[in-house]
Design a protein around this motif. Structure first.
Motif, short mmCIF file in Angstrom:
data_model
loop_
_atom_site.label_atom_id
_atom_site.label_comp_id
_atom_site.label_asym_id
_atom_site.label_seq_id
_atom_site.Cartn_x
_atom_site.Cartn_y
_atom_site.Cartn_z
N LEU A 132 6.89 12.81 10.46
CA LEU A 132 5.76 13.73 11.21
C LEU A 132 6.11 14.90 11.38
O LEU A 132 5.50 16.21 11.14
CB LEU A 132 5.04 13.05 11.92
N PRO A 141 11.50 7.71 19.34
CA PRO A 141 11.18 7.03 20.51
C PRO A 141 12.29 6.07 20.57
O PRO A 141 12.38 5.32 21.76
CB PRO A 141 9.86 6.17 20.24
N TYR A 197 4.55 5.70 21.43
CA TYR A 197 4.96 4.32 20.88
C TYR A 197 5.51 3.26 21.71
O TYR A 197 5.29 1.92 21.29
CB TYR A 197 6.25 4.65 19.90
N ILE A 223 12.17 1.74 14.83
CA ILE A 223 10.92 0.93 14.86
C ILE A 223 9.84 1.21 13.78
O ILE A 223 8.64 0.76 13.83
CB ILE A 223 10.38 1.04 16.30
N PRO A 262 1.00 -1.05 -0.01
CA PRO A 262 0.06 0.00 -0.08
C PRO A 262 0.80 1.44 0.08
O PRO A 262 1.94 1.20 0.42
CB PRO A 262 -0.81 -0.05 1.13
N GLU A 263 0.28 2.36 -0.27
CA GLU A 263 0.95 3.75 -0.53
C GLU A 263 1.71 4.15 0.67
O GLU A 263 2.64 4.54 0.82
CB GLU A 263 -0.11 4.57 -1.03
N ARG A 264 1.13 3.80 1.82
CA ARG A 264 1.24 4.32 3.32
C ARG A 264 2.53 3.63 3.89
O ARG A 264 2.71 3.68 5.02
CB ARG A 264 0.21 4.72 4.07
N PHE A 265 2.80 2.53 3.36
CA PHE A 265 3.80 1.46 3.87
C PHE A 265 4.95 2.17 4.24
O PHE A 265 5.60 2.98 3.39
CB PHE A 265 3.99 0.25 2.64
N ARG A 266 5.54 1.83 5.55
CA ARG A 266 6.65 2.44 6.05
C ARG A 266 7.81 1.43 5.94
O ARG A 266 7.85 0.26 6.73
CB ARG A 266 6.52 2.88 7.38
N ILE A 308 -4.52 1.20 5.53
CA ILE A 308 -5.24 2.36 6.13
C ILE A 308 -3.85 3.00 7.26
O ILE A 308 -3.82 4.42 7.00
CB ILE A 308 -6.23 2.21 7.29
N THR A 309 -3.12 2.29 7.90
CA THR A 309 -2.19 3.01 8.64
C THR A 309 -0.90 2.75 8.07
O THR A 309 0.09 3.49 8.61
CB THR A 309 -2.37 2.08 9.97
N GLY A 310 -0.47 1.87 7.19
CA GLY A 310 0.92 1.42 6.73
C GLY A 310 1.49 0.60 7.38
O GLY A 310 2.93 0.43 7.35
N ASN A 311 0.92 -0.19 8.30
CA ASN A 311 1.47 -1.35 8.90
C ASN A 311 0.71 -2.35 9.35
O ASN A 311 -0.51 -2.08 9.34
CB ASN A 311 2.47 -0.99 10.10
N ARG A 312 1.11 -3.77 9.34
CA ARG A 312 0.23 -4.76 9.55
C ARG A 312 -0.19 -4.83 11.05
O ARG A 312 -1.17 -5.17 11.42
CB ARG A 312 0.86 -5.88 9.12
N CYS A 347 8.17 4.09 13.05
CA CYS A 347 6.78 4.36 13.62
C CYS A 347 6.62 5.78 12.83
O CYS A 347 5.47 6.18 12.48
CB CYS A 347 6.75 4.83 14.93
N LEU A 405 1.80 -2.83 14.19
CA LEU A 405 2.14 -1.63 14.78
C LEU A 405 1.94 -0.28 14.01
O LEU A 405 2.41 0.01 13.08
CB LEU A 405 3.43 -1.96 15.44
N TYR A 406 0.49 -0.10 14.33
CA TYR A 406 -0.30 0.76 13.26
C TYR A 406 0.32 2.10 13.45
O TYR A 406 0.50 2.92 12.38
CB TYR A 406 -1.80 0.64 13.22
N ALA A 407 0.76 2.54 14.55
CA ALA A 407 1.05 4.16 14.74
C ALA A 407 0.14 4.97 14.00
O ALA A 407 0.45 6.06 13.47
CB ALA A 407 2.49 4.17 13.99
N ARG A 436 -3.41 9.91 12.52
CA ARG A 436 -2.14 10.50 11.74
C ARG A 436 -2.69 10.55 10.23
O ARG A 436 -2.41 11.33 9.38
CB ARG A 436 -1.18 9.62 11.90
N HIS A 437 -3.49 9.44 9.84
CA HIS A 437 -3.90 9.17 8.54
C HIS A 437 -5.42 9.19 8.53
O HIS A 437 -6.20 8.78 9.41
CB HIS A 437 -3.56 7.79 8.17
N ARG A 490 3.78 -0.92 22.27
CA ARG A 490 4.40 -2.08 22.12
C ARG A 490 4.26 -2.95 23.30
O ARG A 490 5.01 -4.00 23.50
CB ARG A 490 6.07 -1.75 21.74
N MET A 544 -2.38 9.52 17.56
CA MET A 544 -1.48 10.55 18.20
C MET A 544 -2.30 11.45 19.40
O MET A 544 -3.33 11.59 19.09
CB MET A 544 -0.82 11.24 17.33
#
Lengths: 131, 393
Positions: free
Chosen positions: A88, A53, B58, A81, A28-32, B141-145, A83, B147-149, B157-158, B62, B152
């Protein structure tokens, strides 16, 4: 009865899993993934290092310079990590995330996002191990 | 016959986190269970006192990998009370959607583990395949499977775009059909009935007395849910039913969770349709005023409790977390009394433990002077074999 139905359905259906190294999932586009920093536009404010952090970002000086303004962030990916807090808070929005997720490497050099002035040979050295 | 004590645990890093039990056995029957906690102590509360409010967010994510969004929601809701800010309405709806997606994924994961414990690995594969759809949605939606982060302090955030909402609706349709199928399996399948019905019964009075939380107490017919009793985020605007079953056994807890998936699907649909527009976050100062706040959130496993005290600096003065599994341990010990050794995996799994492990079972038969060690996997195999030989009780 329902068992036979399930068996028949599973005989004709394709496997859900992907053959990973050959087939890859669309991200996905937002993947980090791996962090990239656009050092040309970085102003060296150090907010990313203060907010991280995992304390994965250190501010390093170019060789020979000691002043606070010429510091640039250096990211230790083995501490990161992912995040996204640094991206941001960045006032110039120079930190972004790529879709690269295979981050294993044989040496510390491969697991560091460093400013261009950090010499290649020095990347696994004492300078990087602190912080 | 003399009472025999067997220690179970504490180590089994692969499947579940460490916890040790000493079971007192009278033959094949468990007459008492004594827990020993603290093997997974990581000093997170103290560590948070040395981190800023943003960094501690964060850290709280965890605490638990599976219900990570419940932890961050609880953290930001509590921290927002300390900071005296309120998240915009759209952010609250996004929090509800992500929380409910997280609940679906947690319950599907749990259903798979339970199916694995009773030796029904087909269902385990099915539920984990469907869980992957939810994880893909969360990743989008969040960018991770995991740990969504996304949360805030002061918002999220998104944003959720209309294309994402369309895709989420499609996945919800698919999941609703699958969950109804799983409910039929849980109700009709002989494997589930044999292994779960009338096993590990928790009476409503015991559940209240021992302060059980979440699906564990709702499976005993007690209608309690933080989302209804003390609404946070946008839960006061999203309609839903609190699911209860009266039987109090492991099957009732299973059905509570399956029905909660269906409720969550409806809540996500409602929230996607009724999401207000506008901003998704507000600016928050670095330092909060001195003060303290508590926050409660209904995590997939039950009530989650946070306490934050501020002394006006950038770092929290005190940070306290009470997770739902800890609240369920006394009830679990009550449920373990009077069951067969072969039922231990199922009953322990029925509270959806976040710290639980039966890695090494040391069995001592005093009358014969024999000692042997079992791993969790061997205990599972023993339970499957025992039921093959003994059939339905």
């Amino acid at each position: 009865m329902s068992v036979i139905k399930e068996v028949l359905r599973n005989i004709i259906s394709r496997p859900v899993t992907l053959k990973y190294p050959q087939e890859r999932k669309e991200l996905p586009e937002r993947f980090r993934g791996r962090i990239t920093i656009d050092y040309d536009n970085c102003i060296g404010c150090g907010l990313c290092a203060r907010v991280c952090p995992a304390l994965a970002i250190t501010m390093v000086n170019p060789p020979g310079k000691k002043d606070i303004r010429s510091r640039r962030p250096l990211v230790h990916l083995y501490k990161c990590i992912f995040c996204g807090q640094c991206a941001l808070v960045c006032p110039r929005k120079v930190i972004s995330f790529t879709h690269e997720y295979e981050l294993a490497s044989y040496d510390k050099e491969g697991s560091v996002v460093a400013p261009p002035f950090v010499k290649k040979g020095n990347k696994g050295g004492r300078e990087l191990s602190k912080g | 016959m003399p009472i025999v004590e067997i220690p179970v645990g504490p180590q089994h890093p692969a499947l579940k986190e460490p916890i040790r039990f000493i079971f007192q056995l009278d033959g094949e029957i468990v007459v008492g269970a004594e827990p020993r906690l603290g093997y997974a102590h990581r000093g997170i509360e103290k560590l948070a006192e040395h981190r800023t409010y943003v960094q501690a967010l964060y850290l709280s994510e965890r605490i638990c990998g599976i219900c990570s969004v419940a932890h961050t929601t609880c953290y930001v809701e509590t921290a927002e009370r300390v900071f005296n800010v309120e998240a915009p309405p759209r952010a609250k709806y996004i929090r509800v959607i992500v929380s409910e997606l997280n609940r679906i994924h947690s319950h599907l994961l749990w259903l798979g583990i339970l199916a694995h414990e009773v030796g029904f690995d087909t269902l385990f594969m099915y539920t984990w395949r469907d869980r992957e759809m939810v994880l893909d949605l969360l990743e989008m939606i969040t960018g991770n499977r995991v740990l969504y982060a996304i949360n805030m302090i002061g918002g999220v955030r998104h944003d959720i775009t209309p294309e994402m909402a369309d895709k989420a609706r499609k996945v919800m349709d698919y999941l609703e059909e699958r969950t109804k199928y799983y409910k039929r399996v849980a109700e009709e399948d002989p494997v589930f009935n044999n292994r779960l019905a009338e096993v590990g019964i928790l009476s409503p009075s015991d559940a209240r007395r021992l302060c059980a939380v979440g699906p564990t107490i709702r499976g005993s017919g007690v209608k309690t849910d933080i989302r209804r009793d003390d609404p946070y985020s946008a839960y006061d605007e999203v309609p839903f039913n609190v699911i209860t079953y009266d039987e109090g056994d492991a099957l009732a807890k299973t059905l509570v969770r399956i029905d909660e998936i269906l409720e969550s699907i409806n809540m996500i649909r409602y929230a996607l349709d009724h999401m207000p527009g506008g901003e998704i976050s507000v600016r928050v100062p670095m330092r909060p005023p001195p003060g303290e706040a508590v926050g409660r959130v209904e995590a997939p496993r039950g009530e989650l409790f946070y306490y934050i005290k501020s002394d006006g600096t950038m770092r929290p003065y005190r940070f306290k977390v009470r997770t739902p599994t800890l609240a369920n341990i006394p009830a679990l010990c009550r449920m373990l009394e009077g069951i067969f050794v072969a039922d231990i995996p199922v009953v322990v799994a029925s509270i959806d433990p976040c710290i639980a492990c039966m890695d090494r079972v040391l069995l001592i038969d005093k009358s014969r002077g024999k000692k042997w060690v079992w791993t969790k996997e061997e205990l599972r195999r023993y339970s499957l074999k025992w039921y093959e030989e003994h059939g339905r009780r």
